[in-house]
Design a protein around this motif. Structure first.
Motif, mmCIF file in Angstrom:
data_model
loop_
_atom_site.group_PDB
_atom_site.id
_atom_site.type_symbol
_atom_site.label_atom_id
_atom_site.label_comp_id
_atom_site.label_asym_id
_atom_site.label_seq_id
_atom_site.Cartn_x
_atom_site.Cartn_y
_atom_site.Cartn_z
ATOM 1 N N GLN A 39 2.025 1.774 -3.401
ATOM 2 C CA GLN A 39 0.923 2.287 -4.213
ATOM 3 C C GLN A 39 0.715 3.778 -3.929
ATOM 4 O OE1 GLN A 39 -2.795 0.475 -3.294
ATOM 5 N NE2 GLN A 39 -3.890 1.471 -4.964
ATOM 6 N N PHE A 40 0.771 4.165 -2.653
ATOM 7 C CA PHE A 40 0.606 5.573 -2.302
ATOM 8 C C PHE A 40 1.753 6.422 -2.833
ATOM 9 C CE2 PHE A 40 -2.076 4.125 1.488
ATOM 10 C CZ PHE A 40 -3.245 4.325 0.787
ATOM 11 N N SER A 41 2.973 5.884 -2.801
ATOM 12 C CA SER A 41 4.109 6.663 -3.304
ATOM 13 C C SER A 41 4.007 6.833 -4.813
ATOM 14 C CB SER A 41 5.432 6.005 -2.911
ATOM 15 O OG SER A 41 5.576 4.765 -3.576
ATOM 16 N N GLN A 42 3.548 5.792 -5.539
ATOM 17 C CA GLN A 42 3.357 5.930 -6.986
ATOM 18 C C GLN A 42 2.273 6.948 -7.286
ATOM 19 O OE1 GLN A 42 2.490 1.964 -8.301
ATOM 20 N NE2 GLN A 42 4.654 1.375 -8.465
ATOM 21 N N ARG A 43 1.205 6.880 -6.520
ATOM 22 C CA ARG A 43 0.112 7.844 -6.737
ATOM 23 C C ARG A 43 0.586 9.263 -6.414
ATOM 24 N NH1 ARG A 43 -5.737 7.731 -6.915
ATOM 25 N NH2 ARG A 43 -6.503 9.690 -6.080
ATOM 26 N N SER A 44 1.383 9.379 -5.359
ATOM 27 C CA SER A 44 1.919 10.683 -4.986
ATOM 28 C C SER A 44 2.808 11.232 -6.099
ATOM 29 C CB SER A 44 2.703 10.562 -3.684
ATOM 30 O OG SER A 44 3.340 11.778 -3.388
ATOM 31 N N ARG A 45 3.680 10.359 -6.659
ATOM 32 C CA ARG A 45 4.523 10.794 -7.779
ATOM 33 C C ARG A 45 3.678 11.201 -8.974
ATOM 34 N NH1 ARG A 45 7.363 6.134 -8.733
ATOM 35 N NH2 ARG A 45 7.574 5.534 -6.572
ATOM 36 N N HIS A 46 2.637 10.417 -9.245
ATOM 37 C CA HIS A 46 1.743 10.745 -10.374
ATOM 38 C C HIS A 46 1.068 12.103 -10.145
ATOM 39 C CE1 HIS A 46 -1.162 10.290 -13.572
ATOM 40 N NE2 HIS A 46 -2.145 10.488 -12.699
ATOM 41 N N LEU A 47 0.583 12.337 -8.932
ATOM 42 C CA LEU A 47 -0.054 13.620 -8.626
ATOM 43 C C LEU A 47 0.944 14.772 -8.705
ATOM 44 C CD1 LEU A 47 -2.448 12.682 -5.699
ATOM 45 C CD2 LEU A 47 -3.060 13.290 -8.034
ATOM 46 N N ASP A 48 2.176 14.544 -8.235
ATOM 47 C CA ASP A 48 3.201 15.592 -8.351
ATOM 48 C C ASP A 48 3.491 15.926 -9.807
ATOM 49 O OD1 ASP A 48 3.437 15.842 -5.638
ATOM 50 O OD2 ASP A 48 5.219 14.553 -5.467
ATOM 51 N N LYS A 51 0.826 -1.204 0.000
ATOM 52 C CA LYS A 51 0.000 0.000 0.000
ATOM 53 C C LYS A 51 0.856 1.247 0.000
ATOM 54 C CE LYS A 51 -4.382 -1.488 1.802
ATOM 55 N NZ LYS A 51 -5.456 -1.181 2.713
ATOM 56 N N GLU A 75 1.432 15.528 -12.337
ATOM 57 C CA GLU A 75 0.254 16.220 -12.890
ATOM 58 C C GLU A 75 0.215 17.675 -12.425
ATOM 59 O OE1 GLU A 75 -3.268 16.451 -15.140
ATOM 60 O OE2 GLU A 75 -1.650 14.984 -15.072
#
Length: 120
Positions: free
Chosen positions: A30-39, A27, A41
């Motif tokens: 997953q959160f770090s990947q999502r965080s990178r994706h949001l950064d 998890k 964007e």
């Protein structure tokens, strides 16, 4: 007392205790990947926002010497002029009418003077 479902607590095995829980790591990944994706964007959107004035200037420069299609010119509703511009146009027309009147008076006076001078 209400009927609630109670989760049974499972005893951890020696391997789970030794290696720790595997699920939270997945998890957190997953959160770090999502965080990178949001950064990424957010960075992309900031770049777009910063480039908007330049893109607007470029668009205006490319459209400066082009005429809109004839249909579009006909479809456009006549724009209302501000009151100050309407007053200025009215003053210009009045000034031009006064100039025309003075010119006609001068022509009539010159014609009358010539008529009188030629008859003497």
């Amino acid at each position: 007392m209400s009927n609630k479902r109670v989760r049974p607590t499972r005893l951890k095995t020696a391997q789970e205790l030794l290696h720790g829980p595997a699920q939270p790591r997945a998890k957190s990944r997953q959160f770090s990947q999502r965080s990178r994706h949001l950064d990424d964007e957010i960075h992309r959107l900031e770049c777009v926002i910063a480039a908007v004035p330049q893109m607007d200037v470029k668009r205006r420069l490319t459209a400066r010497n082009t005429l809109p299609p004839a249909d579009e010119i006909r479809r456009r509703a006549p724009r209302r002029l501000p009151m100050s511009q309407r007053q200025q146009q009215r003053r210009q027309r009045t000034g031009q009418l006064i100039q025309l009147g003075v010119l006609l008076l001068l022509v009539a006076a010159t014609a009358g003077w010539l008529k009188q001078w030629l008859q003497l």
